[in-house]
Design a protein around this motif. Structure first.
Motif, mmCIF file in Angstrom:
data_model
loop_
_atom_site.group_PDB
_atom_site.id
_atom_site.type_symbol
_atom_site.label_atom_id
_atom_site.label_comp_id
_atom_site.label_asym_id
_atom_site.label_seq_id
_atom_site.Cartn_x
_atom_site.Cartn_y
_atom_site.Cartn_z
ATOM 1 N N LEU A 102 10.818 47.192 21.559
ATOM 2 C CA LEU A 102 10.312 47.434 22.911
ATOM 3 C C LEU A 102 8.850 46.992 22.983
ATOM 4 C CD1 LEU A 102 11.715 51.053 23.417
ATOM 5 C CD2 LEU A 102 12.552 48.998 24.568
ATOM 6 N N ALA A 134 13.631 43.721 23.939
ATOM 7 C CA ALA A 134 13.964 44.152 25.302
ATOM 8 C C ALA A 134 13.509 43.109 26.316
ATOM 9 C CB ALA A 134 13.305 45.502 25.589
ATOM 10 N N HIS A 191 10.535 50.817 32.832
ATOM 11 C CA HIS A 191 10.694 50.503 31.414
ATOM 12 C C HIS A 191 9.582 49.606 30.879
ATOM 13 C CE1 HIS A 191 12.601 47.249 33.698
ATOM 14 N NE2 HIS A 191 12.254 46.460 32.697
ATOM 15 N N ASP A 230 17.150 52.486 27.830
ATOM 16 C CA ASP A 230 16.256 53.411 27.142
ATOM 17 C C ASP A 230 15.682 54.392 28.162
ATOM 18 O OD1 ASP A 230 14.734 54.529 25.100
ATOM 19 O OD2 ASP A 230 13.028 53.235 25.525
ATOM 20 N N THR A 247 16.682 48.867 31.648
ATOM 21 C CA THR A 247 17.200 49.009 30.292
ATOM 22 C C THR A 247 17.847 50.368 30.133
ATOM 23 O OG1 THR A 247 15.251 50.040 29.287
ATOM 24 C CG2 THR A 247 15.217 47.648 29.541
#
Length: 897
Positions: free
Chosen positions: A373, A341, A141, A175, A173
């Motif tokens: 992010l 994040a 990430h 995502d 994360t």
């Protein structure tokens, strides 16, 4: 050897290992989403390898970490869980690690933790990764460029050579959509396996500075913010129990805050990528029941490892990201606001072992404005190393690589330009044999060029030592003189000096390994003059750089013509620290060789100005090889951070690709300048006036001057200006064939209407003698016959009832006729030009406007009466009839009585 089953059983990720194994068996790839502290970095590799299952067939697992500190820590933690030593020691060796300059792994190693940079090198040498069953890309990430590149190469390997190779993208994360798509197959995206976090609750305390602080720019952080961070650390020590982990953007900020925490009642430790391994290990080992600790860390402590004892996090809210200025050839880290994040990751460090607290040094309102992010490194960084990796893989433009984000076209073009200049790629972008050698050295291609070419002139050892200095910028206390920093590192006993020696030895060994027949060391002072000096044994045969395993791949080997034009010239021996440092730095950054100009200012070959700091020992140098520079926001010049004294000969040799000479005829400083110039990039080395320049070049220079400064360079008489206004009016009202005569339109057609005067001109003064009105007449529509109607459609003067011929002013949007009121008696309707009524300015006997109208009929009927009443007493000698429509016009006063 006893496996620590109790510690393993407490790691929450263990519950999803069966699901992960099933996903790998079914799809060959998976995305593991597991919050920090769940064991994804330590338990999962052991489970996948079979080391937790007892004796039997074990499967080799490769774990890629973005940072050296995380790689070492992960390997030690896994070895501890198995009850074994790390590496190839007696009785152990099943878990090891390899980072740049250090390897602790052997034949018995089953789980090996490597940095992503090491993984890339390994893939280039052995694309099949023979014997490896599973590769885990940890902390994906964070979107580091090496990790994205390694993922793309691994997907290529799986698609062409090793369909059985299993890939895992591990992320802290949620995502994960992009990674699932990337690792997927024709059947769809890869499965996402999610582990529930075991993190304890973390209380957020908003603690912004009491007064506004300056936003970060470049690498500068407002000292007021750092003082505030130090005060928040002291507050945290007073309000909360446990150790404090404080996040700061860089090493300089860590040192400054450490100084401000003297006497805080806790041991202050510093963790960053430059910290010695033993210091990093001590931090990760915990306090051992001693006093409290304050750990000042960069983003290396965000993930992949647990700092024991931490219950409090203090977050400055800042981070460092790479940025590159392609136009100026400057690249560096810059300080930015951390993403949301990253802030979550940092806060999570306080809840790894127990409930904790995070003090955020910004307001809750500011938090909502943070970027969600961090920026992917591929979108903002210098892509030269990436472009070389892609070229050695057989995909020069990276169009065939599976990447989450494509590389920006401009950054790739700039990277290709650099690689071509140093001989790493050919005109098609394919890697040369020299480029493959550069890729194997494990440093940035610029530094690889300096190492290869510098070793030929100064010897492998000295070249390696200077390149090691350039690969990790020395501490600020070493100063801005590269040669002095070199001497300080040789004599130093600090952590930086130790790392520098280790890296220098690695580079020297890499050179020797690449040329086993050549002795390394300072004895290699002779310059080899042929291409073979660079390409080595077997150049042009096969594929020395490893390669992309896809069909149609172009080999990287090329014939000896690959030697770059920018290689060192001549056979001159380079001696002395200053000369050696200057040569190697110039070879690495040829566009940054700089010559002194006014005062202590320098001009770099790239065209950027550069300034030395006050008190710099380099200020007397006529030439510099600039190694590190940055350009502050809104500053006209770059600041030199690290440079070496050099000379013109060295600059010419290192930056020969930037050398040019020839005739220059150009518009400069307001006139035509004709000269013969010898240049090194933007630096003028030799200049001689040119007595008889080519007339065609002079003509182009004059046209350039007109484009820059406009038609004002010509002689504009009053008649010329009025002609231009009449033509502009007709173009505005009637359009074609009447030409546009704005500045832009005239300059676009300059060659058409300024001949033959332009061809006869030689300088600015000649332009000033050109009658613009006479030349402008050439643009009238003669070919259609309309030019003959100019005086009919836009007459210069109009005859009024008194017989006067009054000039019409076409400068405004509507033509203006300024005439004394008495001269217009008897005229019922407003005069027109080209069908447009003129705007009549009726003047008093003294010539002052008393009325403005485009409708005389209405004025005589309504407006005249009030004008007559106001002015007849002031001007009694002038006629003021009651009915101006029937009165006789006159230019004279009434007769005397």
């Amino acid at each position: 050897m006893t496996i620590r089953t109790d510690a393993l059983s407490r790691l929450p990720v263990g519950a999803c290992v069966p699901e992960l194994l099933g996903a790998l068996d079914a799809h060959g790839g998976a995305v593991l989403c597991a919050p920090p502290g769940t064991g994804k970095t330590t338990l999962v590799p052991l489970a996948l390898s079979g080391l937790l299952d007892g004796p039997g067939r074990h499967r080799r697992v490769l774990v890629a970490e973005p940072r050296r500190i995380a790689a070492r820590a992960a390997a030690r933690r896994m070895a501890w869980l198995l009850g074994e030593p790390v590496g190839d020691g007696a009785g152990g060796g099943r878990v090891g690690f390899t980072v740049r300059g250090e390897r602790r792994a052997g034949p018995r190693t089953v789980v090996e933790v490597v940095t992503t940079g090491v993984l890339l090198q390994r893939l280039q040498r052995d694309p099949e990764l023979a014997g490896v069953d599973t590769v885990i890309l940890d902390e994906c990430h964070e979107r580091h460029l090496d990790a994205d590149t390694a993922a793309a190469f691994l997907l290529d390997v799986r698609a062409t050579l090793r369909p059985e190779l299993r890939l895992i993208a591990a992320s802290a994360t949620s995502d994960t959509t992009g990674w699932a798509r990337l690792l997927g197959t024709g059947a769809g995206p890869a499965p996402v396996v999610t582990a529930e976090g075991a993190a304890h609750p973390v209380q957020v305390v908003w603690s912004p500075p009491a007064r506004p602080v300056r936003p970060p720019h470049g690498t500068r952080t407002d000292p007021a913010l750092l003082a505030h961070v130090a005060s928040v650390v002291r507050r945290a020590l007073a309000e909360r129990a446990g150790d404090v982990l404080c996040f700061l953007p860089g090493v300089g900020e860590i040192a400054r805050v450490a100084g401000q925490l003297a006497g805080c009642g806790a041991e202050v430790l510093q963790v960053h990528g430059r910290a010695p391994a033993e210091v990093q290990d001590a931090v990760l080992a915990g306090s051992g029941g001693g006093g409290r600790r304050v750990v000042l860390a960069t983003s290396v402590a965000e993930s992949s490892l647990t700092v024991p004892g931490v219950r409090v996090v203090v977050d400055s809210g800042l981070a460092r990201e790479p940025r590159v200025d392609h136009a100026r050839g400057l690249s560096a880290l810059t300080t930015v606001r951390a993403s949301r994040a990253s802030a979550r990751q940092r806060a999570g460090r306080a809840g790894r072992e127990a409930p904790g607290t995070v003090y955020r040094c910004w307001s809750e309102a500011d938090d909502a404005r943070l970027p969600p992010l961090p920026a992917p490194e591929i979108a903002v960084a210098d892509l030269t190393a990436f472009a070389l990796q892609a070229a050695c893989w057989g995909d020069p433009d990276a169009s065939g690589l599976s990447l989450l984000d494509p590389p920006p076209g401009g950054a790739m073009a700039a990277a290709r330009e650099v690689l071509t200049a140093i001989g790493a790629v050919d005109e098609r972008g394919a890697a040369t044999a020299r480029g493959a050698r550069m890729a194997r050295l494990g440093v940035h291609p610029r530094l690889a060029r300096a190492l290869l070419d510098g070793a030929e002139r100064v010897g492998a050892r000295r070249a390696a030592e200077v390149v090691a200095l350039l690969s990790e910028e020395p501490p600020r206390e070493y100063g801005d003189d590269l040669a002095a920093a070199w001497r300080a590192a040789r004599a130093g006993g600090d952590g930086y000096a130790a790392r520098w020696r280790q890296e220098a030895r690695r580079l020297e060994r890499a050179l020797a390994a690449d040329h086993p027949a050549r002795p390394a060391g300072p004895g290699r002072d002779r310059v080899a003059s042929g291409p073979a000096a660079h390409d080595g044994p077997g150049a042009g045969q096969g594929d020395p750089g490893g390669g992309r395993p896809s069909a149609g791949r172009t080999p990287a080997g090329h014939p000896p013509a690959d030697r770059p034009a920018s290689g060192p010239a001549g056979g001159v021996r380079v001696t002395g620290d200053d000369a050696v440092a200057g040569l190697v730095a110039a070879l690495a950054f040829p566009e940054r060789v700089a010559r002194v100009r006014a005062g202590h200012s320098y001009l770099m070959a790239a065209g950027t100005g550069a300034e030395l700091a006050d008190g710099s020992a380099l200020r007397s140098a006529p030439w510099l090889a600039v190694a590190v520079a940055d350009r502050p926001v809104a500053a006209a010049s770059a600041r030199v951070r690290l440079a070496a004294v050099t000379d013109e000969d060295t600059a010419r040799a290192a930056a020969s690709a930037l050398a040019s000479s020839g005739v220059e005829v150009a518009w400069a400083d307001g006139d035509v300048v004709a000269r013969e110039v010898e240049r090194l990039g933007a630096i003028e080395l030799r200049v001689r006036p040119l007595a008889s320049p080519d007339p065609a070049l002079i003509r182009e220079a004059l046209l350039d001057g007109l484009r820059r400064e406009g038609p004002v360079l010509l002689r504009w008489t009053a008649d010329a200006g009025r002609l231009r206004e009449r033509m502009a009016f007709l173009h505005r009202v009637l359009g074609e064939p009447w030409p546009e005569v704005s500045d832009a339109a005239l300059l676009e057609r300059a060659e058409e209407w300024l001949e033959p005067e332009l061809s006869a001109a030689r300088r600015r003064a000649d332009l000033a003698r050109i009658d613009a009105g006479q030349a402008l007449g050439r643009l009238l529509p003669w070919s259609t016959g309309d030019a003959a109607r100019l005086d009919e459609l836009a007459p210069e003067r109009i005859e009024v009832p008194s017989g006067s011929r009054v000039r019409v002013d076409y400068a405004a949007e509507q033509p203006v006729l300024a005439v004394k009121l008495q001269e217009m008696f008897g005229l019922a309707r407003t005069p027109r030009v080209a069908g447009v009524p003129v705007l009549v300015h009726l003047l008093s006997p003294a010539g002052r406007p008393v009325a403005v109208t485009a409708d005389l009929e209405s004025f005589w009927a309504d407006g005249y009466r009030s004008v007559r009443a106001e002015l007849r007493g002031r001007y009694p000698r002038h006629p003021w009839p009651e009915d101006p429509r029937t009165a006789a016009p006159t230019r004279r006063t009434n007769a005397r009585r």
